[in-house]
Design an enzyme around this catalytic site. Structure first.
Site, PDB file in Angstrom:
ATOM      1  N   HIS A  50      -2.842  -0.684 -17.226  1.00  0.00           N
ATOM      2  CA  HIS A  50      -1.309  -0.737 -17.171  1.00  0.00           C
ATOM      3  C   HIS A  50      -0.670  -0.607 -18.068  1.00  0.00           C
ATOM      4  CE1 HIS A  50      -2.241  -3.149 -13.161  1.00  0.00           C
ATOM      5  NE2 HIS A  50      -1.988  -2.012 -12.812  1.00  0.00           N
ATOM      6  N   GLU A  79       3.645  -1.873 -15.970  1.00  0.00           N
ATOM      7  CA  GLU A  79       3.458  -0.785 -16.456  1.00  0.00           C
ATOM      8  C   GLU A  79       4.949  -0.414 -17.478  1.00  0.00           C
ATOM      9  OE1 GLU A  79       3.360   4.348 -16.417  1.00  0.00           O
ATOM     10  OE2 GLU A  79       1.995   3.646 -14.889  1.00  0.00           O
ATOM     11  N   SER A 123      -0.138  -2.099  -5.739  1.00  0.00           N
ATOM     12  CA  SER A 123       0.126  -0.835  -6.469  1.00  0.00           C
ATOM     13  C   SER A 123       0.770   0.264  -5.516  1.00  0.00           C
ATOM     14  CB  SER A 123      -1.563  -0.276  -5.219  1.00  0.00           C
ATOM     15  OG  SER A 123      -1.609   1.326  -5.454  1.00  0.00           O
ATOM     16  N   ASN A 167       1.157   3.314  -6.820  1.00  0.00           N
ATOM     17  CA  ASN A 167       0.745   4.957  -6.633  1.00  0.00           C
ATOM     18  C   ASN A 167       0.069   4.721  -4.877  1.00  0.00           C
ATOM     19  OD1 ASN A 167      -2.452   4.492  -5.796  1.00  0.00           O
ATOM     20  ND2 ASN A 167      -2.190   3.311  -7.560  1.00  0.00           N
ATOM     21  N   SER A 208      -6.518   2.760  -6.794  1.00  0.00           N
ATOM     22  CA  SER A 208      -7.210   1.469  -7.500  1.00  0.00           C
ATOM     23  C   SER A 208      -7.887   1.227  -6.616  1.00  0.00           C
ATOM     24  CB  SER A 208      -5.921   0.733  -7.868  1.00  0.00           C
ATOM     25  OG  SER A 208      -4.710   0.157  -7.529  1.00  0.00           O
TER      26      SER A 208
END
Length: 319
Positions: free
Chosen positions: A84, A136, A233, A235, A278
């Site tokens: 990240h 991130e 996560s 995404n 991931s």
């Protein structure tokens, strides 16, 4: 054949492609594995290398120790920075402590860091579209001095944001956002600040975009969408949201097959399956096998595109 075997009801399974690991995740995991091979255990990792419990547990079993901050790791063992990205203060501290560090930041996240720096050097006020507290976002904001980056999470934030100089603004984005939600926020910023500097190429990474695109292709065919991925996560969570927006009647995020609730399938004739960037493919295979214990599955892969992106390992590990 057993004459008394119950007849399984039919279930159409649409399998999204692409799904699962992206090149940045693949590279980050390899960096930890190679570091353990090269330097022996333990190798320390600052923050979860990628947001997936199964990946983290497997690396722990190999000899990785996960810490949240650098001061929890001894100076005489290698430390890996997660995919990240990290604030600039982290490698600076590692250098001060003379630590051997390996940076597993995804190259597409590093690209956003470079962009933000370039805007800052050109005197622009920077807006980061992203989720507060996500590692991130913390890493990207930490590339620049305190206060240099304003975080915008929602359309409402974009409507009320007041820059010092409306004619001198730039935006960058977190790489794992919903493509559609982000473009709505960008539209507001461009309407309010017509001269705003945009990224040369979309910051949302190819893998996030492709996985969302694949879900859109199958969502309206599905009574139920199952997304394999961890709750932390970004995404993976976005894939559930995108699926619902694109017409899935119901959508759920599950860590693995053990999280499947059979009640979700009541009355369902079709199910879509995908996985966040991931999530290991093995978890998708196990979910399909679990579904096959109760249903007569017919599987169709929905394949909008093939991914061919790969990223090089750091030179010290590539030898």
């Amino acid at each position: 054949m057993n004459a008394h075997a119950p007849i399984k009801p039919p279930l159409k399974l649409f399998l999204a492609s692409p799904r699962g690991f992206c090149a940045g995740v693949d590279r980050a995991i390899q960096i930890v594995e190679r570091a353990i091979e090269k330097y022996g255990a333990p190798v320390y990792v600052r923050h979860e290398i990628v947001h997936n419990r199964h990946v983290v547990d497997r690396l722990k079993a190999m000899g990785a120790i996960f810490v949240e901050e650098l001061d929890e790791a001894p100076a005489d063992r290698p430390i890996v920075f997660s995919a990240h990205g990290v604030p600039k203060s982290v490698p600076a501290e590692a250098k001060t402590r003379q630590m051997l560090y390996l940076d597993a930041t995804c190259p597409l996240v590093s690209k956003v860091h470079v962009e933000a720096q370039r805007h800052f050097d050109n005197g622009r006020e920077i807006v980061l579209i992203g989720h507060a507290g996500h590692p991130e976002v913390v890493g990207t904001m930490g590339q620049l001095p305190e206060g240099a980056v304003a975080l915008i999470e929602h359309i409402e934030d974009a409507e009320v944001f007041q820059p010092r100089d409306p004619a001198n603004v730039a935006f960058v984005t977190q790489t794992t956002l919903s493509v559609d939600d982000t473009s709505d926020i960008v539209a507001v910023l461009q309407r309010r600040f017509p001269g705003i500097s945009a990224p040369h190429k979309e910051d949302i990474c190819y893998a996030t975009t492709n996985r969302q695109e694949a879900v859109k292709q199958l969502a309206h065919e599905c009574d139920l969408l199952l997304v394999v991925g961890s709750r932390n996560s970004s995404n993976s969570v976005r894939l559930v949201e995108v699926g619902m927006k694109a017409g899935a009647k119901a959508a759920y995020l599950l860590d693995d097959a053990s999280g499947l609730d059979w009640a979700w399938l009541d009355g369902a004739a079709s199910v879509g399956v995908t996985a966040g960037a991931s999530a290991p493919e093995k978890l998708v295979e196990e979910l399909i096998l679990t579904l096959a214990t109760r249903y007569d599955l017919s599987v169709e892969e929905v394949a909008p595109m093939k991914e061919t992106v790969t990223f090089k390992l750091p030179r010290v590990l590539a030898e």
